[in-house]
Scaffold this motif. Structure first.
Motif, mmCIF file in Angstrom:
data_model
loop_
_atom_site.group_PDB
_atom_site.id
_atom_site.type_symbol
_atom_site.label_atom_id
_atom_site.label_comp_id
_atom_site.label_asym_id
_atom_site.label_seq_id
_atom_site.Cartn_x
_atom_site.Cartn_y
_atom_site.Cartn_z
ATOM 1 N N TRP A 18 0.710 -1.051 -0.245
ATOM 2 C CA TRP A 18 0.080 0.006 0.067
ATOM 3 C C TRP A 18 0.845 1.132 -0.008
ATOM 4 O O TRP A 18 0.741 2.260 -0.814
ATOM 5 C CB TRP A 18 -0.972 -0.007 1.347
ATOM 6 N N ALA A 19 2.016 1.184 0.725
ATOM 7 C CA ALA A 19 2.963 2.435 0.760
ATOM 8 C C ALA A 19 3.406 2.681 -0.478
ATOM 9 O O ALA A 19 3.541 3.823 -0.988
ATOM 10 C CB ALA A 19 3.824 2.173 1.673
ATOM 11 N N LYS A 20 3.826 1.628 -1.503
ATOM 12 C CA LYS A 20 4.534 1.664 -2.598
ATOM 13 C C LYS A 20 3.189 2.211 -3.630
ATOM 14 O O LYS A 20 3.672 2.980 -4.447
ATOM 15 C CB LYS A 20 4.827 0.432 -3.137
ATOM 16 N N PHE A 21 2.057 1.893 -3.429
ATOM 17 C CA PHE A 21 1.183 2.045 -4.198
ATOM 18 C C PHE A 21 0.826 3.672 -4.228
ATOM 19 O O PHE A 21 0.608 4.322 -5.242
ATOM 20 C CB PHE A 21 -0.149 1.436 -4.093
ATOM 21 N N VAL A 204 0.255 -17.219 -5.841
ATOM 22 C CA VAL A 204 -0.156 -16.975 -7.382
ATOM 23 C C VAL A 204 -1.061 -15.783 -7.449
ATOM 24 O O VAL A 204 -1.501 -15.371 -8.796
ATOM 25 C CB VAL A 204 -0.275 -18.083 -8.163
ATOM 26 N N MET A 205 -1.577 -15.423 -6.325
ATOM 27 C CA MET A 205 -2.852 -14.637 -6.719
ATOM 28 C C MET A 205 -2.197 -13.160 -6.884
ATOM 29 O O MET A 205 -2.960 -12.425 -7.998
ATOM 30 C CB MET A 205 -3.363 -14.211 -5.061
ATOM 31 N N PRO A 206 -1.172 -12.485 -6.587
ATOM 32 C CA PRO A 206 -0.526 -11.397 -7.039
ATOM 33 C C PRO A 206 -0.750 -11.005 -8.444
ATOM 34 O O PRO A 206 -1.214 -10.017 -8.980
ATOM 35 C CB PRO A 206 0.722 -10.911 -6.363
ATOM 36 N N PRO A 207 -0.035 -11.862 -9.401
ATOM 37 C CA PRO A 207 -0.047 -11.571 -10.733
ATOM 38 C C PRO A 207 -1.438 -11.718 -11.311
ATOM 39 O O PRO A 207 -1.809 -11.035 -12.403
ATOM 40 C CB PRO A 207 0.769 -12.733 -11.410
ATOM 41 N N LEU A 208 -2.329 -12.313 -10.720
ATOM 42 C CA LEU A 208 -3.777 -12.490 -11.184
ATOM 43 C C LEU A 208 -4.486 -11.460 -10.963
ATOM 44 O O LEU A 208 -5.315 -10.911 -11.633
ATOM 45 C CB LEU A 208 -4.604 -13.935 -10.626
ATOM 46 N N ILE A 209 -4.138 -10.602 -9.729
ATOM 47 C CA ILE A 209 -4.987 -9.598 -9.424
ATOM 48 C C ILE A 209 -4.441 -8.401 -10.422
ATOM 49 O O ILE A 209 -5.369 -7.734 -10.996
ATOM 50 C CB ILE A 209 -4.609 -9.004 -8.073
ATOM 51 N N VAL A 210 -3.328 -8.548 -10.571
ATOM 52 C CA VAL A 210 -2.821 -7.497 -11.772
ATOM 53 C C VAL A 210 -3.354 -7.920 -13.118
ATOM 54 O O VAL A 210 -4.074 -6.712 -13.763
ATOM 55 C CB VAL A 210 -1.266 -7.458 -11.961
ATOM 56 N N GLN A 211 -3.376 -8.772 -13.787
ATOM 57 C CA GLN A 211 -3.751 -9.380 -15.099
ATOM 58 C C GLN A 211 -5.359 -9.045 -15.122
ATOM 59 O O GLN A 211 -5.782 -8.627 -16.172
ATOM 60 C CB GLN A 211 -3.551 -10.830 -15.218
ATOM 61 N N ALA A 212 -6.098 -9.324 -13.916
ATOM 62 C CA ALA A 212 -7.494 -9.271 -13.843
ATOM 63 C C ALA A 212 -7.770 -7.670 -14.087
ATOM 64 O O ALA A 212 -8.660 -7.356 -14.791
ATOM 65 C CB ALA A 212 -8.186 -9.653 -12.383
ATOM 66 N N ASP A 284 5.001 -6.518 -6.837
ATOM 67 C CA ASP A 284 6.153 -7.169 -7.066
ATOM 68 C C ASP A 284 7.090 -7.014 -6.249
ATOM 69 O O ASP A 284 7.714 -5.888 -5.769
ATOM 70 C CB ASP A 284 6.738 -6.606 -8.537
ATOM 71 N N PRO A 285 7.349 -8.171 -5.432
ATOM 72 C CA PRO A 285 8.602 -7.957 -4.415
ATOM 73 C C PRO A 285 9.988 -8.101 -4.588
ATOM 74 O O PRO A 285 10.591 -7.407 -3.971
ATOM 75 C CB PRO A 285 8.302 -9.695 -3.724
ATOM 76 N N ARG A 286 10.117 -8.152 -5.977
ATOM 77 C CA ARG A 286 11.528 -7.673 -6.433
ATOM 78 C C ARG A 286 11.758 -6.216 -6.325
ATOM 79 O O ARG A 286 12.776 -5.747 -6.723
ATOM 80 C CB ARG A 286 11.591 -8.215 -8.058
#
Length: 289
Positions: A18-21, A204-212, A284-286
């Motif tokens: 949230w802070a990054k966003f 695997v949810m974070p990439p799915l949230i972005v793609q959605a 993205d944790p990277r």
């Protein structure tokens, strides 16, 4: 180390995201645009200043004015009111279509990535065959087969978008299934269903949230295209695509009929794309500093 402990999410991970966003001004602009259209769709009866279905042959193709902020159409209906109500169809199509794509695509992606072997081969070959067909062409074909209506258009868009989620989910599962916490759960005798539900899917949810989020933008364009072709929401119900279909016949006499719904589609798609990019960077944790 127990399997449950191994997959525990750091309590401050959500706070960091949230802070990054919040630091991403472009993402905040996208979120603001999306919020604007959501409010427009939810409170359409309060925002619209005219009945979107009311015709007036005394006010046919009137230019924007104090009485009609965005002018009137070929039947004297208020363009602004129809634009506001049209947001409901576009956002509903985007959200429901993506939900259908997730429900159809994610289970197949989980099965292909986790079990591998012949399961992976069959699902992957079918997915590649569907991805070889352009998304919009497949959606038009399915909508034409099912028949013209908003519900059928959402089903067609959702099924057409599902292969993307199958591919993304499969790729993420292939990376996750070899992690130590998955191996630990398997060694402790956890069933495949439990491992997938408790340890694989949450990771695997974070990439799915972005793609959605990004796919919602694609679905809005697809719904507008289907409505433009007469395969989506049927007149006299307001839809941005059907408004453009009508406006194409009056480009020189009443350009506002196409400018405003076209701008609404552009802004909605832009908002979801900016929001999706912001979520990708935040989740993205990277990119953690």
């Amino acid at each position: 180390m127990s399997a449950t402990t191994a997959t525990a999410v750091p309590p401050r991970a959500g706070n960091r995201a949230w802070a990054k966003f919040k630091r991403n001004k472009v993402a905040l602009v996208g979120a603001g645009i999306v919020l604007l259209f959501v409010v427009m769709a939810l409170f359409a009866p309060l925002i619209a200043n005219h009945d979107p279905f009311q015709t007036s042959f005394m006010n046919i193709r009137k230019a924007p004015s104090a009485a009609y902020w965005m002018g009137t159409d070929e039947l004297g209906r208020d363009v602004f009111s129809r634009l506001v109500y049209g947001a409901r169809a576009s956002l509903m199509a985007g959200l429901v279509s993506v939900l259908i794509a997730l429900v159809v695509g994610v289970p197949f992606g989980l099965a292909a990535g986790y079990f591998g072997g012949w399961t992976d081969s069959i699902i992957s070959r079918a997915t590649e065959a569907l991805l070889a067909i352009p998304f919009l062409i497949l959606a038009i074909a399915l909508a034409a087969f099912l028949g013209p209506s908003l519900i059928n258009a959402m089903i067609a868009i959702g099924v057409s978008a599902a292969p993307k989620f199958v591919r993304i989910t499969r790729g993420q599962v292939l990376a996750v299934r070899s992690e130590d916490y998955v191996q630990s759960a398997r060694a402790l005798g956890a069933s495949s269903l439990r491992i997938i539900a408790r340890h694989v899917f949450p990771n695997v949810m974070p990439p799915l949230i972005v793609q959605a989020t990004i796919t919602i933008a694609t679905a809005i364009i697809a719904e507008a295209s289907l409505s433009f072709l007469g395969l989506g929401l049927q007149p006299p119900n307001p839809s941005w695509g059907s408004m453009l279909n009508t406006a194409k016949n009056f480009m020189t006499q009443a350009p506002w009929m196409s400018i405003f719904p076209g701008s609404a589609i552009f802004l909605a798609v832009l908002g979801f794309n900016l929001l999706g990019d912001g979520l990708r960077d935040a989740l993205d944790p990277r990119q953690d500093k």
